[in-house]
Design an enzyme around this catalytic site. Structure first.
Site, short mmCIF file in Angstrom:
data_model
loop_
_atom_site.label_atom_id
_atom_site.label_comp_id
_atom_site.label_asym_id
_atom_site.label_seq_id
_atom_site.Cartn_x
_atom_site.Cartn_y
_atom_site.Cartn_z
N LYS A 1 -36.04 75.40 -28.76
CA LYS A 1 -35.01 76.23 -29.39
C LYS A 1 -35.55 76.65 -30.74
O LYS A 1 -35.82 75.79 -31.59
CB LYS A 1 -33.69 75.47 -29.52
CG LYS A 1 -32.61 76.27 -30.24
CD LYS A 1 -31.21 75.81 -29.91
CE LYS A 1 -30.19 76.56 -30.74
NZ LYS A 1 -28.81 76.36 -30.30
N LYS B 1 -29.93 68.25 -27.17
CA LYS B 1 -30.50 69.06 -28.25
C LYS B 1 -30.64 68.23 -29.51
O LYS B 1 -29.80 67.37 -29.80
CB LYS B 1 -29.59 70.25 -28.54
CG LYS B 1 -30.12 71.16 -29.64
CD LYS B 1 -29.05 72.10 -30.17
CE LYS B 1 -28.45 71.56 -31.45
NZ LYS B 1 -27.57 72.52 -32.14
N ARG C 1 -9.32 71.82 -31.83
CA ARG C 1 -10.71 71.91 -31.36
C ARG C 1 -10.74 71.97 -29.83
O ARG C 1 -11.50 72.73 -29.24
CB ARG C 1 -11.54 70.72 -31.88
CG ARG C 1 -11.74 70.73 -33.38
CD ARG C 1 -12.77 69.70 -33.82
NE ARG C 1 -12.36 68.32 -33.65
CZ ARG C 1 -11.65 67.61 -34.52
NH1 ARG C 1 -11.28 68.15 -35.66
NH2 ARG C 1 -11.34 66.34 -34.29
P1 13P Z 1 -26.23 79.38 -34.44
O1 13P Z 1 -26.56 80.31 -33.29
O2 13P Z 1 -24.85 79.62 -35.02
O3 13P Z 1 -27.33 79.34 -35.45
O4 13P Z 1 -26.12 77.91 -33.82
C1 13P Z 1 -26.99 77.51 -32.85
C2 13P Z 1 -27.28 76.06 -32.97
O5 13P Z 1 -27.09 75.31 -32.04
C3 13P Z 1 -27.87 75.55 -34.21
O6 13P Z 1 -28.25 74.22 -34.01
#
Ligand code: 13P
Length: 343
Positions: free
Chosen positions: A217, A134, A44
């Protein structure tokens, strides 16, 4: 709050966007399984170090969302991964939630957990160098779902998280993801996204979240993955921007999209169409990206766990980031897919 607003604006600076590299250990296992790589801490680290050390990537990437393990990790030469980002003026962010769990009394729906002890965790992340955070809520479309109960419960948690994040001086990235799984029409997706965003902004207002110091988002408004006659990029653009105009206050500096399982070209074409349409209606927010799979699918495959593939994987990442950043300002064209850019 002035600093939060400035950080939020920096994250959505024109021509740049965010890399979501905050896959949990179980999610990255699925990605590694697909390329035959063992899911160890060392792998990772090697994978994410490869991405973060891509030469000149800061041209297109303003921030990277990290997972709890990654924000503490050091590169092979002992440099903290956070420092590798900061040295390029890329802002580190952190996934603050701890995942979605079944919602009580509604077994086909989920609610995101992680509020207990969140204030202390956020303070620690700030000390480790994070500038933003987030929280991802998950809303599924299906038979009789989402329920208003699910939308309200998740919106309440998102707002509690966002208020704590601002209190700890981290820009919250509020993510109510409407999943593209299913065969629903784009109109059904629009209705769910609109109801969700209205509830999210009502809860944010109740809980005193400052709109200029946050980012949304969001999912694009799309036909379900298994729908017949899936909507075109122009329809996606219209439904998506029109949905936001009905629900997202102009004080929010930017909306960043997740890729959500779209193919990387599809995610780019749709982002481009959204920005072109947004310009024609003078949409008030920056419309950028915070892609996980949309930026990583090709570099991941190219890397496949082998040190000798690092330069080629970095070229693939640079290429995808460049195209996505062009789409973010409505200047992408499909011919650019064939460009080769030496790194
Ligand atoms: P994806 O763009 O692969 O959907 O992932 C973005 C993300 O942070 C989802 O929480």
């Amino acid at each position: 709050m002035r600093d939060l607003a400035e950080t939020a604006r920096t994250l959505v600076a024109p021509g740049k966007g965010i890399l979501a590299a905050d896959e949990s250990t179980s999610t990255i296992k699925k990605r590694f399984d697909a390329i035959g790589v063992e899911n160890t801490e060392a792998n990772r680290r090697a994978y994410r170090e490869m991405l973060f050390r891509t030469p000149r990537i800061a041209q297109f990437i303003s921030g990277v969302i990290l997972y709890d393990e990654t924000i503490r990790q050091k590169a092979a030469d002992g440099t903290p991964l956070v420092k590798i980002l900061r040295d390029q003026e890329i802002l580190p962010g952190i996934k603050a939630d701890i995942g979605a769990k079944p919602l009580a009394f509604s077994p086909t729906e989920v609610v995101t957990e992680g509020l207990d002890g969140l204030r202390e965790r956020l303070a620690e992340y700030r000390g480790l160098g994070a500038a933003f955070s987030k929280w991802r809520a998950v809303i599924a479309i299906g038979d009789g779902i989402p329920s208003p109960y699910c939308i309200e419960t998740n919106a309440h948690a998102l707002a509690r998280y966002a208020a704590l994040s601002q209190e700890q001086e981290l820009v919250p990235m509020v993510e109510p993801e409407v999943l593209m799984d299913g065969d629903h029409t784009i109109k059904q997706c629009y209705d769910v996204e609109l109801a969700t965003l209205r509830e999210v902004f009502a809860q944010l207002a109740t809980q005193r979240v400052q709109l200029e110091g946050m980012l949304l988002k969001a999912s694009m408004v799309l036909s379900g993955k298994d729908a017949r006659n899936r909507a075109s990029p122009d329809e996606v653009a219209r439904y998506t921007v029109d949905c936001f105009r009905e629900s997202v206050p102009a004080a929010v500096p930017g909306i960043v999209f997740l890729s959500g399982g779209q193919g990387d070209e599809e995610a780019t074409v749709n982002l481009d169409a959204i920005n072109r349409y947004a310009a024609t209606v003078a949409a008030p927010w920056e419309l950028s990206f915070s892609y996980g799979r949309g930026l990583q699918a090709t570099p991941q495959k190219t890397w496949s766990g082998k040190a000798e593939n690092v330069p080629a994987a970095q070229r693939a990442f640079f290429h995808r980031a460049r195209l996505t950043a062009s789409a973010r300002v409505g200047q992408y064209s499909p011919e650019m897919e064939r460009d080769t850019v030496p790194v």
